[in-house]
Design a protein around this motif. Structure first.
Motif, PDB file in Angstrom:
ATOM      1  N   MET A 149      -6.683  -2.975  -2.233  1.00 50.21           N
ATOM      2  CA  MET A 149      -7.436  -3.109  -3.484  1.00 50.21           C
ATOM      3  C   MET A 149      -7.940  -1.744  -3.957  1.00 50.21           C
ATOM      4  O   MET A 149      -7.865  -1.404  -5.134  1.00 50.21           O
ATOM      5  CB  MET A 149      -8.639  -4.049  -3.280  1.00 50.21           C
ATOM      6  CG  MET A 149      -8.270  -5.485  -2.987  1.00 50.21           C
ATOM      7  SD  MET A 149      -7.554  -6.304  -4.410  1.00 50.21           S
ATOM      8  CE  MET A 149      -5.848  -6.166  -4.001  1.00 50.21           C
ATOM      9  N   ILE A 150      -8.467  -0.959  -3.011  1.00 44.96           N
ATOM     10  CA  ILE A 150      -8.972   0.372  -3.393  1.00 44.96           C
ATOM     11  C   ILE A 150      -7.830   1.232  -3.917  1.00 44.96           C
ATOM     12  O   ILE A 150      -7.959   1.933  -4.925  1.00 44.96           O
ATOM     13  CB  ILE A 150      -9.669   1.045  -2.193  1.00 44.96           C
ATOM     14  CG1 ILE A 150     -10.990   0.309  -1.894  1.00 44.96           C
ATOM     15  CG2 ILE A 150      -9.963   2.512  -2.471  1.00 44.96           C
ATOM     16  CD1 ILE A 150     -11.725   0.791  -0.674  1.00 44.96           C
ATOM     17  N   SER A 151      -6.687   1.145  -3.241  1.00 44.78           N
ATOM     18  CA  SER A 151      -5.524   1.904  -3.714  1.00 44.78           C
ATOM     19  C   SER A 151      -5.145   1.472  -5.135  1.00 44.78           C
ATOM     20  O   SER A 151      -4.838   2.303  -5.991  1.00 44.78           O
ATOM     21  CB  SER A 151      -4.336   1.676  -2.789  1.00 44.78           C
ATOM     22  OG  SER A 151      -4.621   2.173  -1.514  1.00 44.78           O
ATOM     23  N   LEU A 152      -5.166   0.164  -5.357  1.00 49.14           N
ATOM     24  CA  LEU A 152      -4.783  -0.358  -6.667  1.00 49.14           C
ATOM     25  C   LEU A 152      -5.767   0.068  -7.753  1.00 49.14           C
ATOM     26  O   LEU A 152      -5.377   0.555  -8.822  1.00 49.14           O
ATOM     27  CB  LEU A 152      -4.702  -1.894  -6.586  1.00 49.14           C
ATOM     28  CG  LEU A 152      -4.499  -2.637  -7.909  1.00 49.14           C
ATOM     29  CD1 LEU A 152      -3.159  -2.259  -8.525  1.00 49.14           C
ATOM     30  CD2 LEU A 152      -4.556  -4.136  -7.706  1.00 49.14           C
ATOM     31  N   ASP A 203       0.827  -1.207   0.000  1.00 47.30           N
ATOM     32  CA  ASP A 203       0.000   0.000   0.000  1.00 47.30           C
ATOM     33  C   ASP A 203       0.863   1.259   0.000  1.00 47.30           C
ATOM     34  O   ASP A 203       0.547   2.254  -0.626  1.00 47.30           O
ATOM     35  CB  ASP A 203      -0.914   0.002   1.224  1.00 47.30           C
ATOM     36  CG  ASP A 203      -1.916   1.131   1.159  1.00 47.30           C
ATOM     37  OD1 ASP A 203      -2.850   1.031   0.357  1.00 47.30           O
ATOM     38  OD2 ASP A 203      -1.733   2.117   1.889  1.00 47.30           O
ATOM     39  N   GLU A 204       1.978   1.165   0.725  1.00 45.47           N
ATOM     40  CA  GLU A 204       2.892   2.314   0.785  1.00 45.47           C
ATOM     41  C   GLU A 204       3.389   2.660  -0.618  1.00 45.47           C
ATOM     42  O   GLU A 204       3.530   3.827  -0.984  1.00 45.47           O
ATOM     43  CB  GLU A 204       4.064   1.940   1.694  1.00 45.47           C
ATOM     44  CG  GLU A 204       4.965   3.113   2.060  1.00 45.47           C
ATOM     45  CD  GLU A 204       6.111   2.659   2.959  1.00 45.47           C
ATOM     46  OE1 GLU A 204       7.190   3.226   2.814  1.00 45.47           O
ATOM     47  OE2 GLU A 204       5.903   1.748   3.786  1.00 45.47           O
ATOM     48  N   VAL A 205       3.639   1.610  -1.411  1.00 47.86           N
ATOM     49  CA  VAL A 205       4.102   1.824  -2.790  1.00 47.86           C
ATOM     50  C   VAL A 205       2.971   2.382  -3.647  1.00 47.86           C
ATOM     51  O   VAL A 205       3.147   3.351  -4.400  1.00 47.86           O
ATOM     52  CB  VAL A 205       4.610   0.496  -3.375  1.00 47.86           C
ATOM     53  CG1 VAL A 205       4.899   0.639  -4.857  1.00 47.86           C
ATOM     54  CG2 VAL A 205       5.858   0.060  -2.643  1.00 47.86           C
ATOM     55  N   LEU A 206       1.794   1.795  -3.525  1.00 48.13           N
ATOM     56  CA  LEU A 206       0.664   2.202  -4.371  1.00 48.13           C
ATOM     57  C   LEU A 206       0.262   3.647  -4.133  1.00 48.13           C
ATOM     58  O   LEU A 206      -0.289   4.303  -5.005  1.00 48.13           O
ATOM     59  CB  LEU A 206      -0.540   1.278  -4.108  1.00 48.13           C
ATOM     60  CG  LEU A 206      -0.367  -0.167  -4.602  1.00 48.13           C
ATOM     61  CD1 LEU A 206      -1.522  -1.032  -4.119  1.00 48.13           C
ATOM     62  CD2 LEU A 206      -0.271  -0.225  -6.119  1.00 48.13           C
ATOM     63  N   ARG A 207       0.514   4.141  -2.901  1.00 45.67           N
ATOM     64  CA  ARG A 207       0.105   5.515  -2.601  1.00 45.67           C
ATOM     65  C   ARG A 207       1.151   6.552  -2.993  1.00 45.67           C
ATOM     66  O   ARG A 207       0.962   7.720  -2.760  1.00 45.67           O
ATOM     67  CB  ARG A 207      -0.216   5.640  -1.105  1.00 45.67           C
ATOM     68  CG  ARG A 207      -1.515   4.949  -0.758  1.00 45.67           C
ATOM     69  CD  ARG A 207      -2.064   5.341   0.604  1.00 45.67           C
ATOM     70  NE  ARG A 207      -1.355   4.696   1.689  1.00 45.67           N
ATOM     71  CZ  ARG A 207      -0.521   5.317   2.511  1.00 45.67           C
ATOM     72  NH1 ARG A 207      -0.271   6.586   2.355  1.00 45.67           N
ATOM     73  NH2 ARG A 207       0.078   4.671   3.487  1.00 45.67           N
ATOM     74  N   GLN A 208       2.262   6.102  -3.545  1.00 48.89           N
ATOM     75  CA  GLN A 208       3.274   7.057  -4.026  1.00 48.89           C
ATOM     76  C   GLN A 208       3.384   6.930  -5.537  1.00 48.89           C
ATOM     77  O   GLN A 208       3.779   5.888  -6.057  1.00 48.89           O
ATOM     78  CB  GLN A 208       4.629   6.753  -3.376  1.00 48.89           C
ATOM     79  CG  GLN A 208       4.583   6.880  -1.856  1.00 48.89           C
ATOM     80  CD  GLN A 208       5.903   6.505  -1.208  1.00 48.89           C
ATOM     81  OE1 GLN A 208       6.946   6.981  -1.622  1.00 48.89           O
ATOM     82  NE2 GLN A 208       5.852   5.643  -0.209  1.00 48.89           N
TER      83      GLN A 208
END
Length: 1977
Positions: free
Chosen positions: A1566-1569, A1510-1515
């Motif tokens: 999933m939402i982040s993705l 998630d940390e990656v997906l949010r950057q």
């Protein structure tokens, strides 16, 4: 007048008979003087008083009688004629003295009686005393009994003195009978051979002992049995059977029974034992069998075989009294037969399945073996027993294994290793070691001895050890072994402290760094300050205090003085330490009225200010002297006492406790107020616990304590005893020596207090100097040794100089030739040491004299010398080390004595010395090696055993230890087997310190054969070599060297200096063994002198105290809900509740602990609580599993009257809730409701300390139970009749509001505040104040809104409230965050927003979430915004509409921090390495590794991996790294979903909160993705199909819905599904849904709900088709539809129970046809046989129908048959309909309804023209309507949730059902309705246009934290959202003002909508705010 003084002229004897009491008193006094002067016992003077002595003791005046008794005692002691008066005087004493209330009179009376016995008149005295026993007065009877007891002990003492004079050897006959001539010859032969009758007699042939049994006369009992015995023994009533057995019991008590036919009696008794259901009768029958076996001896052997199996099988009974009776019976029976005779019966029972039977049988075998010898235990008998026992050593039950080990160890001891080893060939090494360990501890009946068991000839127990009682026959020995196999493990705790191996480790928190270094560390620069004059003080004070403050100090108006004190306090709080004139300030406080202040409020504040000054300033002893007297004077005050204690504690912290305590105690005892004295002692008790004991003047305290113990006031005595208990924790048993001369009753109370403290460790100090460090501590050569100048607590005790008493005469006495004189000298030495208690090291020539006695020919004197040396070690303490060489080493020589008891005494003495000195002095030099060199087997055995015990506990040893190694090697080859064994045991511990290389090198001087053998042993020892004990952590103080008991260790270092105090659980003193201790070392350490009781206790108390029963708690809750058991609800606990709790506890609480918990004596409750505290850390699971029962038991303790139990219970609760908080446990509703109400009751206790503890517990409970749920319980407490409880509950409510905000107020803030406001009019002042303070607290959070919430108050109450608010002088501001020291555990959750910013993902599911969730139900809760950021909406409403952008006055704050980018906190979970931070530099394997962790079976691992992804997906810069891994990631995710569904949810042991966390992480990821479209489109069809399957399955999981957070999870899944449908590749997702629908319809097990949800997803896709049709690969979709129709032809679809599948298919095809037209037929390219396809025909039909159709473009299928107005209906009708709708929109009341209807109309008739209705309206109205429609569309379509309901309305739209309207972020409007953020977004746009700002739309997604916390409510994720809300309110208010015809709160059903502005650019917002501000200027 003259007559009255005539008696003065009378002679003494006449005065004694005078009628005037004064005359008699004078006569008795003169007589006493005469008696003392007469030297000759036969003087005629005595005869004059012969007839008067009775009158002396029977005088009617009590005062005169006392003097008469004194005179009579001297007379009886000295007069030769006194014996003649015996009868009359003793008679007088019995009748007239023993009934006196004065204790002194009774004591003199008893002394007179004893004196008559001493002058040989015992019979006459006895006769009179026995007559006294018939007296009706109980006082006389008691005194007579006491006198008789003392008389007996007097005679016994005389006998013992005579016995000591007898020779130690057995007496031998000097004349013989004719038949004994041979014996005479034999003796003569021995004497001629040089046999020494005195010295060597013990070693010669023993003269046969006379058996007392043989001298007894046998008694015939069979004829004496009751005639109806055999009938009664079979009777149905147990009482009759009992009578029969009792008759037998009386008969068999005869020690010798006559032989006869006992078969019937034994048979009857056997039947009772075997079959009787009454266990009491079983025990009684067993006792009868014991009596028969003992009385008949070998004659009972014929019946043994019948009885033994029955008794062994009856061991299944667990009642201790039954087990004990059966053990005694079988042991007695064994002595009547042989093991061979009963072996078959015993072996048969060994295979029984019951573990208790197996255990007790093995123990019986062990006890039996002890009576055997190598000849009576042949190999043929040993073999079957060993085989059976070897099975038992592998048994699952530990008690069975232990018993088997003991039996095998006993066999090994009896017959030797050679005989047993063949049977132990297959036993592994660990078990073999265990057997050998047991073998060493066994003591055989026939004189062969192992270990250091208690010597049976010892005259008194050794100090510090528990010794077995003296007279030891076979029975005693059996009892000891029966009670517990193995060593006594409690012994070390009772011993005097030594190196840490024996006692406790250093007390956590740095318990006492010994040595000079520590002293230096403790030294702090003392603040020295001269005494200032009052003028100087006033000048200094006026410089720092407000002028009014000094003026009003002595005002006559108390309110002015109170106001003055408030100002004073504020000034002190703001002062800097360096600027604070402490002395001047305290002098101002002491200024008139000073400490004589009459108003308690002013006084309380004054005392509080003293504490503040002491804490904040450089407070000197000079300043302290000014205030201490006043503090002591107020310490006993009910209202001000606590404040006085706090001030004294603060002063103690500033000026050190020793000085403060000495001052305070001396002041308290210089006044007469007992309340002050008792409270001072209580304060000191607590202060010692807080500061530790270091530096305290023990001697001064002891004298004050003695004064307090003699006080008449019971509270003072009790406080003194409590203080002694606390001192005992630090000083240990030696403290008792100072109080041995106290009265017996008082001494018993002191002993009881000491017993309570036994086993407890002193608490780590929490206050005092914390600056010293031990970084310079030198570990030295021996880390276990105390440094010189140790500051051990015992060194604080006063030591006496005794060198002047060790005179040359005494020394010569000790060395006299006559043993009696030598004994006298030793007695004198013992008396001197006893009297002195603690002595200085200078003891003159005593060491030389005592050394000579260690080799005395008289062994009794040797033992006496050893006892004196033990005394000497304790009395001298660590200073004894200087005598080790000249006196200690000679003690070791005594270890070589041939007598067991002498060796045991020598070993005890060596241990006593070593505990005081450490081991360094013993190991240095050649002395020890020289002792080991002596070829004495006893010396070598004992010395090696001692070294094996001591060496493993040392961290280092002197190099001289190597000198012992050659002699150790010679011991390895010694002729004596025991020496070899001990040498082998010691070998690993020598190696531990010297190393293998040195040890191997030392073998060089051995013979080759010996060298090989020794090297082989060294190799073996190397494998078993233990590790050295770890040194203490640097932050903790150096461990105690051992000058005192382990309990003595001073706890001087503060808690913050100790790593162990926070990082590790407290070390258990009972387990304080060296790390790495081998089993042999443990056995050596365990060789303490055992006692029966403690052995038994130790056995009973092994194992866990709480047993984890799977689902036990859940079952209990179900039973309570189902009314199967009583609900825990009562005013006072009735018996049925207690019995119910006992029953419930029986399955999950250790039996022995349950006995303690439900004991009738409160002291047992204290013991239970102490044990529970000890096991709290080690048995977390058990505690949580039994938490409901523990809490219920504690509620019972709340009803106890004993304060000590209550205090201990509260202490345990504090520790318990701290643990629960650390474990993130959430209290269940059942646990809370059965505990909190009873805890709340205790908040009204009269004792401050209890109330304080209860408040602390309530505080900590908020961490495991939501504050909002706590609120109603505490609110209920405000209705109590107890005013203290009402006040405390109101204060607690205030604290809750202050810490958690208004959202805690239940059911609503309005109702709660109204209830609180009622108490403003309470008749009790404290209650009124508490209520006012609570409402003021709310006012400080909410401002004037409080007045609306509390409603109408009486004028008086309202004025009080307003006055209090005014006085609080606080402007309504932010909810204050409590100071840490006040409420360290109180959560500071000001708002949900702040909560989310602070907490990381791992914490989001904590109890705080419950509170955040509880806010959602109350509109008021949503407005919990700090007042600094609240907008003044009233001002905005009055705005005239011009674009002036006038903003309300805002409190100016530095907002820069707010506008910084919001950083999501690092997850608390340890990151899985490698981390994604290096994503770009690492290969794809890193991502693969992390993704593989997602599907892990371990929840924590999975959460860690998801957090990193998630940390990656949010950057944005890192998200692309996931490209190419999407399918892999999604596969891992749905595998995890499947794992949760199938495994985790079914695992009842797993905490459901953990599962919720995992779900939240998955959904957040999933939402982040799926918000990153480029990544979302990479998901393939098959993966999407599986993912949708997993998500829909999750939505339908009823188990989730039942959970507390379940609804939130399902809402989040809905949101995710929408994202997946919108963002995925449209071809892939559509194809996936079609395949999923097909599979679900085919699967017979599939739920119809599942198919319905898949179809709803398809409808959602149909709605999106107009926008996505061009991006869809229609050929693939049509192929999927073709396959679907092939599997489900039209006919088959119509057969489905539901019509929805066919309607869904038609809707999809219809929409595709409508959008593509005839071109749709060009996309059938992927279908092989188009002609066979039903699809093509269907499409053709549709196209034809579509071409024929004209008019409406509406889609029937999509609208699901919704009703619509017929197109042919008249235009007028339509216009009327629309006009009605617009009329509603224009009205204030129905605007929302109108907009909703217009939206529905537009949807159904997309071609409808509404322009004519909008033309005539204003531009604003037109934009308002358009905007309203747009908002409704966003809410209904964009953010809805997919409904999970089964019933689908025919009118259902092809969209998602809107979500529930409750949302945390929604802000209530003035009508109490909730407004969605989207409405505000639209309104914000208008404001922005008016202010000249752009309307660029920013899109982002919420961070993971918000999704974790509330997946469906990301609008509260950051502080920017609050600003959005406020700006929305501003815009809304402007619209309302400008268009008064429209309602400002127009809103529509607000779903859980994520506003697109929720993540708007922060910099942009900052600019906008700046522009608005500048426009106002």
């Amino acid at each position: 007048m003259g007559d009255d003084s005539e008696w003065l002229k009378l002679p003494v004897d006449q005065k004694c008979e005078h009628k005037l009491w004064k005359a008699r008193l004078s006569g008795y006094e003169e007589a006493l003087k005469i008696f003392q002067k007469i030297k000759d016992e036969k003087s005629p003077e005595w005869s004059k008083f012969l007839g008067l002595i009775k009158k002396f003791v029977t005088d009617s005046n009590a005062v005169v009688q006392l003097k008469g008794l004194e005179a009579a005692l001297v007379y009886v002691e000295n007069a030769h004629v006194a014996g003649k008066t015996t009868g009359e005087v003793v008679s007088g004493v019995v009748s007239k003295v023993f009934n006196q209330p004065k204790a002194k009179a009774k004591e003199l009376g008893i002394e007179i009686c004893l004196m008559y016995i001493e002058i040989e008149k015992g019979e006459a005295v006895q006769e009179e005393l026995l007559k006294g026993l018939d007296n009706k007065n109980p006082k006389i009877i008691v005194a007579c009994v006491e006198t008789l007891r003392k008389a007996l002990s007097l005679q016994l003492k005389e006998l013992e003195e005579e016995w000591v004079k007898l020779p130690t050897s057995a007496p031998r006959p000097t004349r013989f009978l004719r038949s004994q001539q041979e014996l005479e010859a034999k003796l003569e032969q021995q004497q001629s051979a040089g046999g020494d009758a005195e010295g060597g007699g013990d070693d010669g042939d023993e003269v046969p002992q006379i058996d007392a049994y043989e001298l007894l006369e046998a008694v015939e009992i069979l004829s004496k049995l009751p005639k109806d015995f055999y009938d009664k023994i079979e009777a149905k009533k147990w009482q009759e059977r009992k009578e029969a057995l009792e008759a037998v019991e009386v008969l068999v008590k005869n020690p010798k029974l006559e032989a006869g036919d006992y078969a019937d009696l034994v048979k009857a008794l056997k039947k009772v034992v075997g079959k009787d259901t009454n266990v009491m009768l079983v025990a009684l029958a067993a006792k009868c069998l014991t009596g028969l076996a003992v009385g008949l001896r070998k004659k009972f052997g014929q019946y043994a075989g019948h009885v033994v199996p029955t008794i062994l099988e009856k061991f299944k009974e667990k009642k201790p009294q039954v087990v004990q009776a059966l053990q005694e019976a079988i042991d007695a029976i064994f002595l009547t037969t042989t093991l061979q005779n009963i072996s078959e019966d015993v072996l048969a029972v060994m295979d029984n399945k019951n573990p208790t039977i197996k255990q007790q049988t093995s123990l019986f075998i062990a006890r039996s073996f002890r009576h055997c010898t190598a000849s009576t235990l042949p190999k043929s008998l040993l073999k079957p027993f060993c085989a059976a026992l070897l099975k038992h050593i592998n048994d699952s039950a530990p008690e069975v294994r232990d018993a088997a080990f003991e039996a095998l160890g006993t066999a090994l001891k009896v017959v030797g290793e050679k005989a047993v080893n063949p049977f132990l060939a297959d036993v592994d090494k660990l078990k073999l070691d265990k057997i050998k360990e047991c073998s060493e501890k066994v003591e055989l009946i026939h004189g062969k001895k192992a270990g250091l068991a208690a010597d049976k000839k010892e005259f008194k127990p050794l100090p510090g050890r528990t010794a077995a009682s003296g007279a030891a026959g076979d029975k005693d020995t059996k009892d000891i072994s029966a009670s517990k196999p193995g060593p006594l493990k409690k012994a070390p705790a009772a011993k005097a402290g030594g190196p840490p191996k024996k006692g406790k480790p250093a007390v956590p928190g740095g318990a006492g760094n010994t040595g000079t270094k520590n002293k230096k560390g403790l030294e702090t620069k003392e603040i020295v300050e001269p005494e200032l004059s009052i003028e100087v003080c006033e000048e200094k004070a006026s410089a720092v205090l407000p002028p009014t403050c000094i003026q009003l100090l002595d005002s006559s108006n108390w309110k002015e003085r109170l106001a003055c004190m408030e100002e004073f306090q504020k000034a002190v709080e703001l002062m800097d330490r360096t600027e604070m004139p402490c002395q001047a300030l305290v002098r101002m406080l002491a200024k008139k009225p000073g400490w004589k202040e009459t108003n308690f409020q002013v006084m309380q504040m004054k005392l509080h200010i003293v504490a503040l000054i002491a804490q904040k300033g450089n407070f000197s002893k000079t300043s302290a002297q000014i205030v201490l007297d006043g503090l002591v004077d107020k310490i006993g005050d009910v209202k001000c006492g606590n404040n006085a204690k706090e001030a004294m504690t603060a002063i103690a912290e500033a000026c050190m406790l020793p000085w403060t305590a000495e001052q305070v105690v001396s002041m308290a005892f210089s006044q007469k107020n007992p309340k002050n004295q008792s409270e001072t002692l209580n304060w000191l008790s607590n202060a010692i616990k807080e500061f530790g004991f270091s530096g305290l003047n023990v001697k001064a305290f002891i004298s004050n304590v003695k004064t307090a113990l003699a006080a008449t006031n019971p509270a003072v005595r009790t406080a003194a005893i409590t203080l002694l208990g606390v001192m005992y924790l630090y000083v240990g048993p030696s403290l008792r020596m100072f109080f041995e001369d106290e009265k017996p009753a008082l001494l018993s109370q002191i002993d009881a207090e000491f017993e309570k403290m036994q086993g407890q460790s002193p608490p780590a100090p929490t206050r005092g100097i914390s600056k010293h460090s031990t970084s310079g501590t030198d570990e030295g050569e021996d880390g276990d040794e105390p440094d010189d100048g140790s500051n051990d607590v015992v060194d604080l005790l006063p030591r006496t100089e005794i060198s002047d008493k060790i005179t040359s005469e005494l020394v010569s006495k000790i060395g006299d030739k006559n043993w009696k004189i030598r004994k006298e000298g030793l007695d004198e030495v013992a008396g001197i040491i006893n009297e002195a208690k603690f002595i200085q090291p200078n003891i003159g020539e005593l060491p030389t004299a005592l050394k000579g006695r260690l080799n005395d020919s008289n062994k009794i004197l040797v033992q006496q010398t050893l006892n004196i040396l033990q005394q000497l070690a304790v009395a001298m303490g660590p200073n004894i080390k200087q005598h080790v060489k000249n006196l200690g080493i000679p003690i070791i020589t005594v270890l070589g004595d041939s007598k067991n008891n002498v060796r045991a005494a020598a070993l005890a003495t060596v241990n006593a010395w070593a505990e005081q000195t450490g081991m360094k002095e013993w190991l240095e030099g050649e002395d020890l090696s020289e002792e080991l060199k002596k070829e004495n087997p006893f010396l070598r055995q004992e010395l090696l055993g001692w070294l094996a015990e001591k060496l493993p506990t040392l961290r280092s040893t002197p190099t001289d230890l190597i000198l012992c190694v050659p002699h150790l090697y010679s011991c390895l080859e010694d002729r004596n087997g025991d020496v070899r064994k001990k040498a082998q045991d010691a070998l690993p511990f020598f190696m531990m310190h010297l190393g293998y290389e040195k040890m191997a090198k030392a073998t060089g001087k051995l013979k080759p054969t010996s060298k090989d053998q020794v090297l082989a042993m060294l190799e073996k020892a190397k494998a078993n070599m233990p590790a050295k004990p770890a040194p203490p952590a640097k932050a903790t103080s150096k461990p105690m060297g051992g000058s005192a008991p382990a309990k003595f260790q001073p706890a001087s270092a503060p808690a913050e200096d100790s790593i162990s105090s926070s990082a590790e659980p407290k070390p258990d003193p009972k387990k304080a063994k060296a790390p790495g201790l081998s089993s042999k070392a443990k056995s050596a350490q365990g060789k303490k002198v055992p006692s029966k009781t403690s052995l038994k206790e130790d056995e009973d108390k092994s194992g866990p105290i709480f047993i984890v029963v799977p689902n036990g708690k859940e079952q209990r809750m179900k039973d309570e809900k189902g009314l199967k058991v009583l609900k825990w609800n009562f005013t006072t606990p009735r018996d049925e509740y207690i019995e119910q709790l006992k029953t419930q506890m029986s399955s999950c609480v250790a039996k022995w602990l349950q006995d303690e918990m439900f004991h009738s004596d409160f002291q047992h409750h204290n013991k239970a609580l102490a044990v529970m505290v000890d096991h709290l850390e080690s048995e977390k699971e058990g505690v949580i599993g039994c938490l409901d029962l523990i809490l219920k038991w504690l509620t019972l303790r709340f009803f106890d009257t004993n304060t000590s139990v209550l205090m201990k219970a509260l202490e345990y609760l504090k520790l318990l809730f701290t643990l629960l908080s650390e474990e993130e446990y959430h209290l269940t509703e059942s646990e809370a409701s059965s505990f909190i109400p009873y805890l709340v009751v205790k908040v009204g206790e009269p004792k401050d300390v209890i109330r304080k503890d209860v408040r602390a517990i309530l505080n900590r409970m908020c961490l495991v139970y939501p504050a909002s749920k706590m609120f109603p319980f505490i609110m209920e407490g405000t209705k109590s009749k107890n005013s203290k409880q009402r006040a405390e509950c109101l204060e607690e409510l205030g604290c809750l509001v202050e810490s958690y905000g208004m959202n805690v107020c239940q059911p609503t803030p309005g109702k709660a505040l109204k209830e609180i406001a009622v108490h403003i009019g309470d008749r009790d002042n404290a209650v009124r104040n508490a209520a006012l303070n609570t409402i003021v607290t709310v006012y400080n959070v909410h401002g004037d809104q409080v007045f609306k919430l509390i409603g109408n108050l009486s004028e008086k109450d309202m004025s009080m409230l307003e006055e209090r608010i005014k006085r609080s002088a606080k402007r309504p501001s932010a909810a204050p965050i409590k100071q840490v020291e006040e409420k360290p555990q109180r959560a500071q959750n000001i708002s949900s927003n702040a909560n989310m910013l602070r907490k990381g993902p791992a914490e989001d599911m904590s109890s705080k979430l419950n509170q955040a969730r509880s806010m959602s139900g109350h509109p008021e809760a949503a407005q919990m915004v700090r007042r600094e950021f609240q907008l003044d909406l009233d001002e905005i409403e009055n705005d005239n509409g011009t674009v002036r952008c006038e903003m309300p006055e805002l409190v100016q704050h530095k907002l820069d921090d707010i506008f910084e980018p919001v950083l999501i906190p690092e997850p608390k979970i340890r990151a899985v390495s490698p981390h994604f931070d290096d994503m770009h530099s690492n290969t794809a394997s890193t991502i693969n590794f992390i993704i593989s962790q997602v599907a892990s079976g371990d929840i924590n691992t999975s959460i860690q991996a998801l957090t990193q992804i998630d940390e990656v997906l949010r950057q944005e810069d890192k998200a692309e790294a996931m490209s190419g891994h999407i399918d892999q990631f999604l596969i891992a995710t749905f595998m995890q979903l499947r794992l949760i569904y199938n495994t985790h949810m079914a695992d009842e042991k797993l905490e459901k909160d953990e599962i919720i966390k995992l779900y939240s992480c998955i959904i957040g990821n999933m939402i982040s993705l799926f918000q990153i479209e480029s990544l979302a489109r990479e998901a393939s069809t098959g993966v999407l199909k599986d993912l949708m399957h997993g998500l829909i399955t999750l939505m339908l999981d009823s188990r989730i819905e039942d959970l507390e957070e379940g609804q939130q999870v399902i809402r989040s899944v809905n949101l995710l599904v929408v994202k997946v449908l919108e963002k995925s590749d449209q071809t892939n997702i559509l194809s996936a849904l079609l395949v999923l629908l097909q599979d679900s319809l085919l699967a017979t097990a599939s739920s119809p709900k599942f198919s319905e949800l898949v179809m709803k997803c398809l409808w959602r896709m149909v709605r999106l088709l107009p926008d996505t049709i061009n991006s869809i690969n229609l050929d693939r979709i049509l192929l999927d539809i073709h396959i679907f129709m092939k599997v489900f032809p039209k006919e088959k679809l119509k057969q489905c129970k539901s019509e929805f599948p066919i309607r869904t298919l038609k809707t999809l095809l219809h929409t595709l046809c409508k959008l593509k037209g005839p071109k749709i037929l060009d996309h059938l390219t992927m279908i092989d046989n188009k002609n066979e396809s039903e699809l093509e025909a269907h499409l053709c039909r549709m196209m034809k129908h579509s071409m024929d159709q004209t008019g409406s473009k509406s889609d029937k299928e999509t609208e699901k048959g919704a009703s619509r107005i017929d197109e042919k209906s008249s235009k007028a009708k339509v216009n009327d309909f629309l006009a009605e709708i617009f009329k509603k929109i224009g009205s204030k009341e129905n605007t929302k309804e109108g907009l909703a209807e217009l939206y529905e109309y537009k949807k159904k008739y997309s071609d409808a023209d509404i322009e004519p209705f909008l033309k005539n309206s204003s531009q604003f109205f037109q934009s308002y309507v358009e905007r309203g429609l747009r908002v409704i569309e966003m809410e209904r379509e964009g953010k809805g949730r997919i409904s999970t309901s089964t019933g689908i309305s025919p009118q259902m739209e092809v969209t998602c059902v809107p979500t529930p309207t409750s949302t945390v972020s929604s802000i209530g409007n003035t009508n109490g309705e909730e407004v969605g953020p989207s409405v505000y977004l639209e309104r914000l746009k208008i404001l922005r246009q008016r202010c000249g700002l752009d309307n660029t739309k920013q899109d982002d997604r919420p961070p993971l934290t918000s999704l974790l916390s509330k997946p469906a409510v990301p609008t509260v994720a950051s502080s920017t959202d609050m600003l959005h809300s406020k700006l929305s309110q501003l815009r809304e208010s402007r619209e309302q003002h400008q268009h008064s015809d429209l309602d400002s709160n127009q809103t529509h059903s607000s779903g859980t909508v994520t506003s697109s502005s929720s993540t708007a650019n922060i910099d942009d917002l900052k600019k906008r705010l700046e522009r608005i501000k500048s426009s106002r200027k």
